[in-house]
Structure formats: structure tokens, C-alpha cells
Design an enzyme around this catalytic site. Structure first.
Site, mmCIF file in Angstrom:
data_model
loop_
_atom_site.group_PDB
_atom_site.id
_atom_site.type_symbol
_atom_site.label_atom_id
_atom_site.label_comp_id
_atom_site.label_asym_id
_atom_site.label_seq_id
_atom_site.Cartn_x
_atom_site.Cartn_y
_atom_site.Cartn_z
ATOM 1 N N ASP A 1 56.810 -17.357 39.566
ATOM 2 C CA ASP A 1 55.826 -16.329 39.903
ATOM 3 C C ASP A 1 56.514 -15.079 40.448
ATOM 4 O O ASP A 1 57.030 -15.093 41.567
ATOM 5 C CB ASP A 1 54.853 -16.912 40.941
ATOM 6 N N ASP B 1 53.307 -8.933 37.578
ATOM 7 C CA ASP B 1 53.068 -10.224 38.232
ATOM 8 C C ASP B 1 52.877 -11.312 37.192
ATOM 9 O O ASP B 1 51.804 -11.451 36.603
ATOM 10 C CB ASP B 1 51.832 -10.105 39.131
#
Length: 420
Positions: free
Chosen positions: A128, A306
Site C-alpha cells: 500500500d 495510492d
């Protein structure tokens, strides 16, 4: 039955996730496909989108809390503020405790990580770029870890208890929390020694039907609740890899991969278009613009890249302007900032940061039919104020699947290239 089903899913993922390939001095890790927001019949999964938006909002809310604790509010983007916690509607909280179909579980890019020495303990973690902490379930006394691969500190000769606690809250009202350790962490053949991470003894019910065992954050230390150097930056500091770059190729239809210690040049053509980051903690670049069918609609915004979210988000007024430029588009859900458009005329939506215009493909902009037999589809761009700043956009994998994306820790830059 549910535990057996989850274990079967996890075993299948271990079988196909994270084969590692050395190329020069870098390492490629193959990632399973992220599941979509589209039901088997082609219709849009509205409930999943609500959950995704709430999880994304709360993740970045926690990031702001961490950034404030680590650097102070002066590190915030202009207009950023810590907003009220986003809570799921009751019917979706209940849904998290019920078994899901195989194609309903998870929204992550998973890779196998091994923790401990001399024998590594494997876990499936979400890579992530929108967070910085590493956490995994603890083998003993963990509520919500049934069916998960967990970490047992007593099995590792390198395990050290730090003596602090990690805790973060999720939108169903439950938490992920537990003690903090340092140990050896391996991804493929690259090893970070003395890596700080949390071994949680409380896992949110949002992960009950999700094959992941934890999260591996790849943003910067200033976003870390653990106040620890993130895994990849640790590799760089320990000189485990010769390049301070990692790269993603994400795809819904082809193989996806993460490359540690450089970029996989077989997956893109030409050179990377690099942009310096402007944030103390995020992979954020400036000077963004968005065009619809060749006409610039909004410009001059900051952008956070992201990998830990799927939908693209922008300020509500800016996103409204984008859809106003798409003939036939209309509001689908005002509360969720979602819009629909005619399926037979998918717009050419493209982002630019002063160089190449990076278009979103028709497949990646379309989240599915509004309803079975409908002629309208859901757009992958939503108008939601994430609290990240007055003019800050958040691009997830609906954007990243259209480009090769490189993240350069040493030069503090994000680069994009044309997929091969």
C-alpha cells in the site's frame, strides 16, 4: 465453514502469489489481480464502493493524525484537516460478518512476506503506497484472526518486543491493535533486518472475509503510527538493494507485479516521466490537470498516488465540473460523490502533470452497469472531500492500471511510463 473457505482462498493465493524473479539487482514480485466493483452480471456493486470509500477516508484520516504527531500540522497540505471518523451504515456493518462470495472479498494487491528467522513465517500482505505501517496478526490471543496466517514471536530468534502498542480503528467500529516487534522481514530474496511492525491481537471484522493477513505500507516514515522506518526505506538504508526505486504494473486482465530495487523495463516503453513529490509523507505530486475528450477541465491540483485504493477521488466541485463536460452524465449518489454516464460513449478522461496526457481506458473508467439492462455505467472518479487538502486529488489503481508507476525514495519522485 467460513474459516475453511477463507483458508482455501488464502492457500490458493499463496500458490499463485509472489513468485519472485531476479532481474539484475532488482526483484519482481507477481501480484494477484485486484477484484473489481462489478458483479458477475456486469452491474455495479454499490455496497462495495461505500465500504471502499469509508476505508480510504479513515486510512487517510489516520495518516493525518500520524503526520500531526510526527511533524505537526505545519506539514499538512493547505486546507487539510482531521475530519470526523467515517462510519458504515448498519446494514453494511452486518454484511461484514456474513460469508461473501469468492469474487466479493478483498480490494488489495497481495504479496507473500516472510517474517522471522531462522524459519520465516509467511503472510499475505497488501502493498500500500497510501500508508506507512506494517502489521500482521499475532498467533496467540488474536480476536478476528481465525483463518489468517499469523506471526509467532517465540519461533524467531531475532524477535524483539518493542514494548509499545499499535492501534487503528475501522469504519465498522472495530479496531486493529496489538504489540509492536522488531524482526527480520523478507520479500522474496530481499531482507530487512530489525524491521518494526505490529503483531495485532485484535483484527477488524472488515478483514473477516478478506484473504489478506495484514498491510505493508510503502509511503514515508512521517505517516507511520509506529514512528518506524517503513519496509522499503529500510531496504534502502541497509543497502540491501542498489536502487531506491520500486515500481508497479497493475492490471485487471494481465499479470500484475511489484518490482523492488528499480523498475521492470520489460513492462514499459520509453523513459519514465518523473515528478518531484511535494509532501512530507505522501507520494504526492503537484501541477495536475484533468481533460475530458481533449479539453482541460480542472488544473493546478496536487495528486496523491495510492495503490491501496481502487477509485479515483477529487474535490466534489472539481469532479462535478468533470462530469458536466461528459455528455449525458448525471449524479448516481450525491452522498458518495458517484456519477453515471452513457455506456455507449465512454469519455476520454486523461490526467497530466505538465507532460504526457495519461488516459484512463474505457474499461478502467467504467465500474459497471447502474442496473441490469441499463444503458448507464458508473464512473471510476468520485467527488469526495478526503480532508487531504483544498485542492488535492487521490488516484488509486483505476489510474495506475493505465501506466507503469515508479516510486523513487532517494530522489523523492513519482514517475509514469507507457505500458509495453
Amino acid at each position: 465453514m467460513l474459516c475453511r473457505t477463507l483458508l482455501a482462498v488464502a492457500v490458493a493465493l499463496f500458490a499463485r502469489a509472489s513468485p519472485v524473479i531476479n532481474q539484475g539487482e532488482g526483484l519482481r514480485i507477481d501480484l494477484p489481480h485486484r477484484r473489481s466493483f462489478t458483479h458477475a452480471n456486469g452491474t455495479f456493486d454499490f455496497n462495495k464502493a461505500i465500504i471502499e470509500t469509508a476505508r480510504t477516508f479513515n486510512k487517510h484520516r489516520q495518516n493525518l493524525i500520524n503526520l500531526k504527531a510526527n511533524l505537526g500540522e505545519e506539514a499538512f497540505n493547505e486546507g487539510a484537516e482531521i475530519r470526523d471518523f467515517a462510519v458504515l451504515p448498519l446494514h453494511l456493518v452486518k454484511r461484514q460478518s456474513e460469508p461473501l462470495q469468492a469474487n466479493d472479498a478483498g480490494q488489495e494487491w497481495l504479496g507473500t512476506v516472510s517474517i522471522g528467522s531462522p524459519t520465516g513465517q509467511s503472510a499475505l500482505l497488501d502493498f500500500d503506497t497510501g500508508s506507512s505501517d506494517l502489521w500482521v496478526g499475532k498467533s496467540s490471543g488474536c480476536t478476528g484472526c481465525s483463518g489468517k496466517h499469523t506471526y509467532n514471536p517465540s519461533l524467531s530468534t531475532q524477535s524483539v518486543a518493542v514494548g509499545t502498542t499499535f492501534s487503528t480503528r475501522y469504519a465498522d467500529g472495530s479496531t486493529v491493535s496489538g504489540p509492536v516487534y522488531r524482526d527480520v522481514v523478507n520479500v522474496g530474496t530481499v531482507v530487512a533486518t530489525g524491521q518494526t511492525f505490529a503483531a495485532v491481537t485484535q483484527m477488524s471484522s472488515l478483514f473477516q472475509n478478506d484473504p489478506i493477513d495484514g498491510i505493508l505500507g510503502m509511503a514515508f516514515q512521517s505517516l507511520a503510527q509506529l514512528h518506524a522506518v517503513p519496509f522499503f526505506q529500510n531496504l534502502v538504508q541497509e543497502r540491501v538493494i542498489s536502487s531506491s526505486v520500486f515500481g508497479f504494473k497493475l492490471s485487471a486482465t494481465e499479470s500484475s507485479s511489484l518490482y523492488l530495487g528499480g523498475t521492470d523495463t520489460t513492462l514499459y516503453t520509453g523513459s519514465l516521466e518523473n515528478h518531484p513529490i511535494t509532501s512530507s509523507g505522501y507520494w504526492q505530486i503537484s501541477g495536475g490537470s484533468i481533460a475530458v475528450n481533449g479539453r482541460t477541465v480542472v488544473s493546478g491540483f496536487g495528486t496523491i498516488i495510492d495503490s491501496g485504493t481502487a477509485i479515483m477521488y477529487g474535490p466534489p466541485s472539481s469532479v462535478e465540473a468533470v462530469y458536466a463536460s461528459i455528455p449525458g452524465s448525471r449524479v448516481y449518489s450525491a452522498t458518495q460523490g458517484l456519477y453515471e454516464f452513457p455506456c455507449n460513449s465512454v469519455p476520454n478522461v486523461a490526467f497530466s502533470w505538465g507532460g504526457t496526457s495519461w488516459s484512463i481506458s474505457a474499461d478502467n473508467f467504467n465500474l459497471g452497469l447502474v442496473a441490469a439492462g441499463s444503458s448507464f455505467c458508473l464512473g471510476a472518479l468520485a467527488g469526495v472531500d478526503m480532508g487531504l487538502g483544498t485542492n488535492v486529488w487521490l488516484l488509486g489503481d483505476s489510474f495506475m492500471k493505465n501506466v507503469y508507476t515508479a516510486f523513487d525514495v532517494g530522489n523523492k519522485a513519482v514517475g509514469f511510463a507507457t505500458l509495453a
